[in-house]
Structure formats: C-alpha cells, structure tokens
Write an enzyme that holds these catalytic residues in place. Structure first.
Site, PDB file in Angstrom:
ATOM      1  N   ARG A  97       5.979 -62.753  66.123  1.00 20.96           N
ATOM      2  CA  ARG A  97       6.167 -64.209  65.989  1.00 20.96           C
ATOM      3  C   ARG A  97       6.508 -64.588  64.550  1.00 20.96           C
ATOM      4  O   ARG A  97       7.319 -65.477  64.305  1.00 20.96           O
ATOM      5  CB  ARG A  97       4.924 -64.941  66.492  1.00 20.96           C
ATOM      6  CG  ARG A  97       4.826 -64.786  68.012  1.00 20.96           C
ATOM      7  CD  ARG A  97       3.743 -65.594  68.660  1.00 20.96           C
ATOM      8  NE  ARG A  97       3.718 -65.294  70.089  1.00 20.96           N
ATOM      9  CZ  ARG A  97       2.695 -65.503  70.895  1.00 20.96           C
ATOM     10  NH1 ARG A  97       1.589 -66.043  70.416  1.00 20.96           N
ATOM     11  NH2 ARG A  97       2.761 -65.188  72.170  1.00 20.96           N
TER      12      ARG A  97
ATOM     13  N   GLU B 163     -10.910 -64.773  80.731  1.00 23.29           N
ATOM     14  CA  GLU B 163      -9.522 -65.236  80.864  1.00 23.29           C
ATOM     15  C   GLU B 163      -8.744 -64.404  81.890  1.00 23.29           C
ATOM     16  O   GLU B 163      -8.148 -63.379  81.540  1.00 23.29           O
ATOM     17  CB  GLU B 163      -8.811 -65.195  79.511  1.00 23.29           C
ATOM     18  CG  GLU B 163      -7.374 -65.722  79.580  1.00 23.29           C
ATOM     19  CD  GLU B 163      -6.644 -65.710  78.228  1.00 23.29           C
ATOM     20  OE1 GLU B 163      -7.228 -65.254  77.231  1.00 23.29           O
ATOM     21  OE2 GLU B 163      -5.497 -66.163  78.189  1.00 23.29           O
TER      22      GLU B 163
ATOM     23  N   LYS C 243     -11.284 -69.322  81.230  1.00 16.12           N
ATOM     24  CA  LYS C 243      -9.982 -69.692  80.650  1.00 16.12           C
ATOM     25  C   LYS C 243      -8.888 -69.285  81.630  1.00 16.12           C
ATOM     26  O   LYS C 243      -8.311 -68.203  81.518  1.00 16.12           O
ATOM     27  CB  LYS C 243      -9.806 -69.005  79.295  1.00 16.12           C
ATOM     28  CG  LYS C 243      -8.462 -69.271  78.635  1.00 16.12           C
ATOM     29  CD  LYS C 243      -8.440 -68.801  77.189  1.00 16.12           C
ATOM     30  CE  LYS C 243      -7.042 -68.924  76.603  1.00 16.12           C
ATOM     31  NZ  LYS C 243      -7.014 -68.761  75.155  1.00 16.12           N
TER      32      LYS C 243
ATOM     33  N   SER D 189      -2.194 -72.053  77.902  1.00 15.26           N
ATOM     34  CA  SER D 189      -0.951 -72.811  78.114  1.00 15.26           C
ATOM     35  C   SER D 189       0.130 -71.972  78.781  1.00 15.26           C
ATOM     36  O   SER D 189       1.029 -72.531  79.420  1.00 15.26           O
ATOM     37  CB  SER D 189      -0.443 -73.419  76.804  1.00 15.26           C
ATOM     38  OG  SER D 189      -0.216 -72.434  75.821  1.00 15.26           O
ATOM     39  N   GLY D 190       0.091 -70.679  78.611  1.00 14.19           N
ATOM     40  CA  GLY D 190       0.898 -69.767  79.416  1.00 14.19           C
ATOM     41  C   GLY D 190       2.390 -69.763  79.141  1.00 14.19           C
ATOM     42  O   GLY D 190       3.144 -69.196  79.929  1.00 14.19           O
ATOM     43  N   GLY D 191       2.837 -70.405  78.069  1.00  9.97           N
ATOM     44  CA  GLY D 191       4.272 -70.464  77.796  1.00  9.97           C
ATOM     45  C   GLY D 191       4.887 -71.803  78.162  1.00  9.97           C
ATOM     46  O   GLY D 191       6.102 -71.985  78.020  1.00  9.97           O
TER      47      GLY D 191
ATOM     48  N   ARG E 263      -0.017 -70.773  72.147  1.00 11.14           N
ATOM     49  CA  ARG E 263       1.335 -71.186  71.762  1.00 11.14           C
ATOM     50  C   ARG E 263       1.533 -72.703  71.779  1.00 11.14           C
ATOM     51  O   ARG E 263       2.234 -73.245  70.922  1.00 11.14           O
ATOM     52  CB  ARG E 263       2.349 -70.515  72.698  1.00 11.14           C
ATOM     53  CG  ARG E 263       2.517 -69.036  72.419  1.00 11.14           C
ATOM     54  CD  ARG E 263       3.193 -68.325  73.572  1.00 11.14           C
ATOM     55  NE  ARG E 263       2.301 -68.180  74.719  1.00 11.14           N
ATOM     56  CZ  ARG E 263       2.647 -67.600  75.866  1.00 11.14           C
ATOM     57  NH1 ARG E 263       3.884 -67.154  76.010  1.00 11.14           N
ATOM     58  NH2 ARG E 263       1.779 -67.476  76.845  1.00 11.14           N
TER      59      ARG E 263
END
Ligand code: 5MM
Length: 332
Positions: free
Chosen positions: A31, A175, A217, A258-260, A288
């Site tokens: 990133r 999670e 989560k 949020s998963g993208g 993210r």
C-alpha cells in the site's frame, strides 16, 4: 465483571469503533508503494504514528489494531506505541494470526495459521500492553465454495484463538470475513455468512468462550464486487441484521469490517444498520474505509501529516455519527 467483559464493552462503547491499522508488513509495504512511499520500517512506523496521533481520535475510536512490527516500535518521542495510544485514551490491540494460507485438502480455500505458540505470544503481547487481539479468517464465495469443511476448519481455528485470548485476559476480536470478491448476489452472501456464523458460534461454545468477552468482526451482507447491481444501504442493513439475529444475545458487540467498499458506502451501510433493534451495539472496525484517504493525503510527506490526520478524522467522525444514530433512533 471479568476484565475481558469490561474491555470488550469499552471497545464498543456508544459512538465509538475500532481502527484496523494492522496490515502485515507485506500488505502495508504494497500500500505504501502504491502511494509512492518507500516501504521501509521507518515509513511504516511514521504512517502508524500519523494515524494514532490524530487530534481528537479518541472521540470516535476506542481501540487501534496494530501488527507485531508496530507494537515493537515507538513514537518519535520514544514512547512504545501501546503506551502512547493508552495515554491518548485508546486501547492498543494486536493482530495475532499469521495470515490466511492455501488449505491443504481444500482446493481454492484458505485456512488462517498462527495457533502454534499462540499462548506464549499472547503472554508477550499482554506484557507489551495489548488489551485486545484480532484473528481474521477468510471465506471465498464461488458457485462451489465454501465447503462445509472449509467453514468448519476456519471456525475451529477462530475458537481456539478466542479461548486462548480470554485465558490470557486479552479480548479476542473474532473476524470471519466472507470476501466481497466475485459476482455473487447479496442473497448468496447472506446464505454463506449465515453458515459461517452458525459454525463460529458452535465452535466458540464448544470451547466455552464467553460471548460477552468477545467482539465479533463480520462482513456486511452485500453483493460481490463484480455483481452487476449495487444494493441500497437499507437492503444491506436488513439482510445483515437478519443474518446477525442468530448470534448470542450476550455478545459484547459487532464491529464490521469494510471489506473493500468505498469509504462512503461503508458508512452509509453502517448508518442504515442503526435503524434495526439488536441486542448488542453495532459499530465499525474498518481498515481501508478509514485509512485509505489518510494514506493518500499523507503520501509519506512529513509536511502533510496534518492532511493525513484530517482525512482520517473526517472518516472517523462520519462513522461515529453513523453509530450515534442508534441512540437517537432507539432511545433506551
Ligand atoms: C488492515 O488489514 C488487516 C490485515 O490484513 P493483512 O493481514 O492481510 O495484511 C485486515 O485484517 C483488516 O483488519 C480487516 O480485513 C478489515 O479491514 P477492511 O479494510 O476490510 O475494513
């Protein structure tokens, strides 16, 4: 009340969520490189300090998840990260899984590693000041996957991890992430997420994990990233809360990944959840969707620390406002 119950309640306190800044060295380096920043240990450290030192962060963030590297690093003023964030009123957490790897015997599926030596590692993290931990299992949706065996293996590992955490006095964030990758529908995500939650709940119970001392989560129930349609926040919220209704009522709370999703979409979906009555708080533990704008604004430039912090503060404020809707919509 046990320490784990107290800490878990604090993590999901009204109007607060958890910041996931626990990218592994490989993910974080990728990133940083994409953002034009050299992926050195010092730049990873400076990036996490920029996030954690955001003025007013504790107003909307109860805890920050770090990775092993960060928990062994220090703020520029010499204080260890755990001590520095505690001084800001924020709980330090630690990602303790060793990543999701190809699962032998289950083609196309992954199993999260990291159980070997976990008890000893948790003791070390407790000494470093960690209040909570995180373990992420990933489940892929295709026409054939996930298999029952893949779900069971990941649920069992999550429960082994959670039991070890509670014995160490560390709150486990559990999670189980059903990935957004693919063309699947919202309905298919709901079906798979329900199967995953049923397995996780059964494995947690089998190992006597205290639901009131964990934070779940999960993913939101949402269509795949390559599905042709986009569900409205009300549809995502209704489907998600419906699936979550099978969870134990004494769970400390639910903090979504949020998963993208684009940051604004994740926030809108979270806000829509608050309309629905749930026996536990429903908040955020985004990675993210909180940090991407901050990384872009900072871009590794010491002169732009305030820009990065302003971008993070804006996303935190929006999500904290979303979860505060619960108090307005559902007065006690
Ligand atoms: C921040 O990313 C976390 C760690 O990822 P890797 O170990 O793969 O580097 C990740 O577990 C994160 O905490 C969750 O997936 C939630 O993040 P998002 O971005 O989905 O909200």
């Amino acid at each position: 009340m046990s320490t784990c119950r107290q800490v878990a309640a604090r993590m999901v306190a009204p109007g607060k969520g958890v910041l996931a800044a626990d990218e592994s060295i490989g993910t974080m380096s990728a990133r940083l490189t994409t953002a034009g920043v050299e992926p050195t240990p010092e730049n990873r450290r400076a990036y996490r300090e920029m996030l954690a030192a955001t003025p007013g962060l504790a107003d909307g963030v109860s805890g920050i998840i770090f990775c092993d590297e960060t928990l062994h690093q220090r703020f520029a003023d010499g204080r260890p990260f755990a001590d520095a964030v505690r001084a800001l009123g924020i709980l330090p957490g630690i990602k303790v899984d060793a990543g999701a790897k190809a699962c032998p015997g289950l083609p196309g599926e992954k199993i999260t590693e990291g159980l070997d030596g976990l008890v000893e590692r948790l003791a070390g993290y407790a000494e470093l000041g960690a209040a909570f931990a995180k373990w992420r299992a990933v489940i892929t949706i295709t026409d054939e996957l996930p298999t029952a065996a893949g779900i069971r293996a990941n649920a069992h590992a999550l429960a082994r991890y959670a039991a070890a955490c509670q014995e160490a006095g560390i709150v486990p964030i559990v999670e189980p992430e059903v990935l957004m990758d693919g063309t699947h529908s919202l309905r298919r995500c709901a079906e798979v997420t329900a199967r995953v939650h049923a397995a996780v709940v059964a494995e947690l119970a089998a190992l006597s994990v205290d639901p009131a001392g964990i934070v779940l989560k999960p993913n939101m129930v949402i269509e795949g990233a390559d599905h042709p349609e986009r569900s409205a926040p009300e549809q995502v919220a209704e489907a998600t809360v419906d699936v979550l209704s099978a969870l134990p009522t004494d769970l400390a709370g639910v903090a979504f990944l949020s998963g993208g999703q684009p940051p604004e979409r994740a926030t809108a979906n979270l806000a829509a959840m608050q309309v629905h009555r749930t026996p536990w708080p429903v908040t955020f533990s985004f990675g993210r969707a909180l940090v991407d704008p901050a990384l872009a604004a900072w871009a590794g430039d010491p002169a732009r620390v305030a820009d990065g912090q302003a971008a993070l503060a804006e996303r935190v404020a929006a999500n904290a406002a979303a979860v505060r809707r619960r108090a307005e919509l559902q007065p006690a």
